[in-house]
Scaffold this motif. Sequence first.
Motif, PDB file in Angstrom:
ATOM      1  N   GLY A 103      47.053  55.615 104.803  1.00 27.67           N
ATOM      2  CA  GLY A 103      46.276  56.379 105.772  1.00 27.67           C
ATOM      3  C   GLY A 103      45.979  55.579 107.017  1.00 27.67           C
ATOM      4  N   ILE A 104      45.698  54.289 106.856  1.00 32.83           N
ATOM      5  CA  ILE A 104      45.453  53.427 108.018  1.00 32.83           C
ATOM      6  C   ILE A 104      46.693  53.392 108.904  1.00 32.83           C
ATOM      7  CG2 ILE A 104      44.970  51.050 108.747  1.00 32.83           C
ATOM      8  CD1 ILE A 104      43.290  50.755 106.182  1.00 32.83           C
ATOM      9  N   ALA A 105      47.875  53.407 108.275  1.00 33.80           N
ATOM     10  CA  ALA A 105      49.123  53.380 109.039  1.00 33.80           C
ATOM     11  C   ALA A 105      49.332  54.666 109.840  1.00 33.80           C
ATOM     12  CB  ALA A 105      50.307  53.159 108.087  1.00 33.80           C
ATOM     13  N   ARG A 106      48.565  55.713 109.550  1.00 38.44           N
ATOM     14  CA  ARG A 106      48.683  56.971 110.275  1.00 38.44           C
ATOM     15  C   ARG A 106      47.711  57.057 111.456  1.00 38.44           C
ATOM     16  NH1 ARG A 106      51.007  61.255 107.128  1.00 38.44           N
ATOM     17  NH2 ARG A 106      49.658  62.756 108.187  1.00 38.44           N
ATOM     18  N   LEU A 107      46.817  56.087 111.572  1.00 35.52           N
ATOM     19  CA  LEU A 107      45.855  56.088 112.672  1.00 35.52           C
ATOM     20  C   LEU A 107      46.536  55.684 113.976  1.00 35.52           C
ATOM     21  CD1 LEU A 107      42.874  54.266 110.927  1.00 35.52           C
ATOM     22  CD2 LEU A 107      43.039  56.716 111.432  1.00 35.52           C
ATOM     23  N   PRO A 108      45.919  55.983 115.136  1.00 34.03           N
ATOM     24  CA  PRO A 108      46.457  55.470 116.394  1.00 34.03           C
ATOM     25  C   PRO A 108      46.596  53.949 116.327  1.00 34.03           C
ATOM     26  CG  PRO A 108      44.749  57.089 116.822  1.00 34.03           C
ATOM     27  CD  PRO A 108      44.745  56.858 115.335  1.00 34.03           C
ATOM     28  N   HIS A 109      47.644  53.413 116.934  1.00 31.79           N
ATOM     29  CA  HIS A 109      47.954  51.986 116.812  1.00 31.79           C
ATOM     30  C   HIS A 109      46.752  51.099 117.132  1.00 31.79           C
ATOM     31  CE1 HIS A 109      52.279  51.843 115.931  1.00 31.79           C
ATOM     32  NE2 HIS A 109      52.362  52.982 116.615  1.00 31.79           N
ATOM     33  N   GLY A 110      46.039  51.416 118.199  1.00 34.52           N
ATOM     34  CA  GLY A 110      44.941  50.555 118.618  1.00 34.52           C
ATOM     35  C   GLY A 110      43.775  50.534 117.667  1.00 34.52           C
ATOM     36  N   CYS A 111      43.690  51.512 116.776  1.00 36.87           N
ATOM     37  CA  CYS A 111      42.571  51.594 115.835  1.00 36.87           C
ATOM     38  C   CYS A 111      42.859  50.911 114.503  1.00 36.87           C
ATOM     39  CB  CYS A 111      42.213  53.057 115.582  1.00 36.87           C
ATOM     40  SG  CYS A 111      41.674  53.955 117.051  1.00 36.87           S
ATOM     41  N   ARG A 112      44.123  50.672 114.224  1.00 36.51           N
ATOM     42  CA  ARG A 112      44.482  50.162 112.894  1.00 36.51           C
ATOM     43  C   ARG A 112      43.893  48.790 112.577  1.00 36.51           C
ATOM     44  NH1 ARG A 112      50.887  51.943 113.149  1.00 36.51           N
ATOM     45  NH2 ARG A 112      50.468  54.142 113.628  1.00 36.51           N
ATOM     46  N   PRO A 113      43.926  47.813 113.501  1.00 32.78           N
ATOM     47  CA  PRO A 113      43.383  46.493 113.142  1.00 32.78           C
ATOM     48  C   PRO A 113      41.933  46.548 112.685  1.00 32.78           C
ATOM     49  CG  PRO A 113      44.688  46.329 115.138  1.00 32.78           C
ATOM     50  CD  PRO A 113      44.547  47.791 114.838  1.00 32.78           C
ATOM     51  N   ALA A 114      41.099  47.323 113.364  1.00 32.65           N
ATOM     52  CA  ALA A 114      39.683  47.388 113.010  1.00 32.65           C
ATOM     53  C   ALA A 114      39.488  47.961 111.617  1.00 32.65           C
ATOM     54  CB  ALA A 114      38.921  48.230 114.030  1.00 32.65           C
ATOM     55  N   ILE A 115      40.239  48.992 111.270  1.00 33.66           N
ATOM     56  CA  ILE A 115      40.052  49.624 109.967  1.00 33.66           C
ATOM     57  C   ILE A 115      40.658  48.752 108.870  1.00 33.66           C
ATOM     58  CG2 ILE A 115      40.334  51.716 108.632  1.00 33.66           C
ATOM     59  CD1 ILE A 115      38.537  51.860 111.171  1.00 33.66           C
ATOM     60  N   ARG A 116      41.786  48.087 109.172  1.00 30.90           N
ATOM     61  CA  ARG A 116      42.320  47.115 108.210  1.00 30.90           C
ATOM     62  C   ARG A 116      41.294  46.012 107.961  1.00 30.90           C
ATOM     63  NH1 ARG A 116      47.541  47.526 110.867  1.00 30.90           N
ATOM     64  NH2 ARG A 116      47.044  45.674 112.079  1.00 30.90           N
ATOM     65  N   ALA A 117      40.641  45.563 109.035  1.00 28.33           N
ATOM     66  CA  ALA A 117      39.642  44.504 108.909  1.00 28.33           C
ATOM     67  C   ALA A 117      38.456  44.968 108.077  1.00 28.33           C
ATOM     68  CB  ALA A 117      39.175  44.063 110.289  1.00 28.33           C
ATOM     69  N   ALA A 118      37.969  46.182 108.341  1.00 32.21           N
ATOM     70  CA  ALA A 118      36.830  46.697 107.581  1.00 32.21           C
ATOM     71  C   ALA A 118      37.164  46.784 106.095  1.00 32.21           C
ATOM     72  CB  ALA A 118      36.426  48.065 108.122  1.00 32.21           C
ATOM     73  N   ALA A 119      38.338  47.300 105.782  1.00 34.87           N
ATOM     74  CA  ALA A 119      38.744  47.410 104.379  1.00 34.87           C
ATOM     75  C   ALA A 119      38.846  46.024 103.739  1.00 34.87           C
ATOM     76  CB  ALA A 119      40.078  48.145 104.276  1.00 34.87           C
ATOM     77  N   ARG A 153      44.040  38.195 110.259  1.00 36.66           N
ATOM     78  CA  ARG A 153      45.131  38.870 109.548  1.00 36.66           C
ATOM     79  C   ARG A 153      45.207  40.346 109.938  1.00 36.66           C
ATOM     80  NH1 ARG A 153      44.355  36.676 103.334  1.00 36.66           N
ATOM     81  NH2 ARG A 153      45.081  34.530 103.672  1.00 36.66           N
ATOM     82  N   ALA A 154      44.037  40.959 110.136  1.00 39.19           N
ATOM     83  CA  ALA A 154      44.010  42.386 110.466  1.00 39.19           C
ATOM     84  C   ALA A 154      44.641  42.671 111.814  1.00 39.19           C
ATOM     85  CB  ALA A 154      42.572  42.899 110.450  1.00 39.19           C
ATOM     86  N   VAL A 155      44.575  41.689 112.726  1.00 42.86           N
ATOM     87  CA  VAL A 155      45.134  41.875 114.067  1.00 42.86           C
ATOM     88  C   VAL A 155      46.656  41.807 114.050  1.00 42.86           C
ATOM     89  CG1 VAL A 155      45.240  40.878 116.392  1.00 42.86           C
ATOM     90  CG2 VAL A 155      43.056  41.047 115.204  1.00 42.86           C
ATOM     91  N   LEU A 156      47.205  41.046 113.091  1.00 43.45           N
ATOM     92  CA  LEU A 156      48.658  40.909 113.020  1.00 43.45           C
ATOM     93  C   LEU A 156      49.301  42.244 112.690  1.00 43.45           C
ATOM     94  CD1 LEU A 156      48.882  37.571 111.000  1.00 43.45           C
ATOM     95  CD2 LEU A 156      49.232  37.884 113.455  1.00 43.45           C
ATOM     96  N   PRO A 157      50.471  42.542 113.266  1.00 41.58           N
ATOM     97  CA  PRO A 157      51.148  43.809 112.959  1.00 41.58           C
ATOM     98  C   PRO A 157      51.419  43.928 111.462  1.00 41.58           C
ATOM     99  CG  PRO A 157      52.190  42.703 114.817  1.00 41.58           C
ATOM    100  CD  PRO A 157      51.220  41.722 114.230  1.00 41.58           C
ATOM    101  N   ALA A 158      51.202  45.105 110.946  1.00 39.49           N
ATOM    102  CA  ALA A 158      51.447  45.357 109.524  1.00 39.49           C
ATOM    103  C   ALA A 158      52.537  46.404 109.389  1.00 39.49           C
ATOM    104  CB  ALA A 158      50.171  45.846 108.835  1.00 39.49           C
ATOM    105  N   LYS A 159      53.395  46.213 108.395  1.00 38.92           N
ATOM    106  CA  LYS A 159      54.458  47.188 108.157  1.00 38.92           C
ATOM    107  C   LYS A 159      53.861  48.508 107.696  1.00 38.92           C
ATOM    108  CE  LYS A 159      58.465  44.328 106.995  1.00 38.92           C
ATOM    109  NZ  LYS A 159      59.460  44.026 105.935  1.00 38.92           N
ATOM    110  N   ALA A 160      54.287  49.584 108.294  1.00 44.16           N
ATOM    111  CA  ALA A 160      53.839  50.905 107.862  1.00 44.16           C
ATOM    112  C   ALA A 160      54.413  51.197 106.478  1.00 44.16           C
ATOM    113  CB  ALA A 160      54.276  51.973 108.850  1.00 44.16           C
TER     114      ALA A 160
END
Length: 343
Positions: free
Chosen positions: A232-248, A283-290
């Motif tokens: 689901g995080i991979a479906r968010l707008p690109h700019g929002c993904r690092p923050a939500i990955r970090a929160a999780a 780590r959350a800022v680094l690009p993650a594979k969808a």
Amino acid sequence: MPPNSSEATDPGAADLAECRALLRGGSRSFHAASRLLPRRVRAPAAALYAFCRLADDAIDTPGAGPVALESLYARLAAAYRGDPAPIAADRALAAVLARHAIPRALPEALLEGFAWDAEARQYDDLAALQDYAARVAGTVGAMMALLMGADDAATLARASELGVAMQLTNIARDVGEDASAGRLYLPLDWLREAGIEPQAWLAQPRFDAALAGVIARLLAAAETLYARAAPGIARLPHGCRPAIRAAAALYAEIGRAVMQPGHDPVRRRAVVPGRRKLVLLARAVLPAKARETPLASPLPAVRFLVEAAARPPRATAPTLWQRADQRLAWLIALFDRLERDAF
């Protein structure tokens, strides 16, 4: 100027400053992750958090009970009318509700969860506990997704489930603090299976191997939901993904801190060291594979949130290649018609 203009629906600078101060003081993990959000999302997220924080504090005030809850419902209704109470968080919330069209069912479900807190309600099993977590935290996940512009059912389901996972982690971390306030959130059937009589334990809370097993079980349920959230995080707008990955990642790390050998969650709260937080944020800022993982059906506890918040799919403009294919098909049809007409 029309009421739906950005000037009319953006929180004021002074109100936002108060909301950000509440965020900084109320949740270090959420505040740290929120700093990675795009500016367009960071401000309304702070406003949303501030209202939730003040509402939670109002319910937790000794002796507040039904009066505090009635006041919160009235404040929420006023915010939806565009006539908020003279409180920074309420004014900021009213602007966010209008600008992002947050369905009223979501914050009302949040207040319902707070009402369950006021009742010191206990939960017979994990499903009942997830119903509670969906209200006090799944709602926030759904509203955050809407702030980001993610309003399809699949993404909203994962966002709501991520909120549930975080709340289960909070319950494991705060088991001692909750007990001192006369509250017990651990599933009663799990406690009894471990040989713990819930009300006797609440009267004299202590940490032992049996309780450790129940907490570990709860954190395993949370980990399952963290894993479900990743697609689901991979479906968010690109700019929002690092923050939500970090929160999780930060909340999942709290769970690991709770289970550290020698830690007693009844006596003290588990914390994630600052250095470890920085590593997780980096780590959350680094690009993650969808991930191509198929999206599972929503957790039963969050279905009502998804149904309330999901919006019909938008028509998308055709891509360059789609437009080329359309033109090629048109040309083929044209030549075919001309050929038939010629004979």
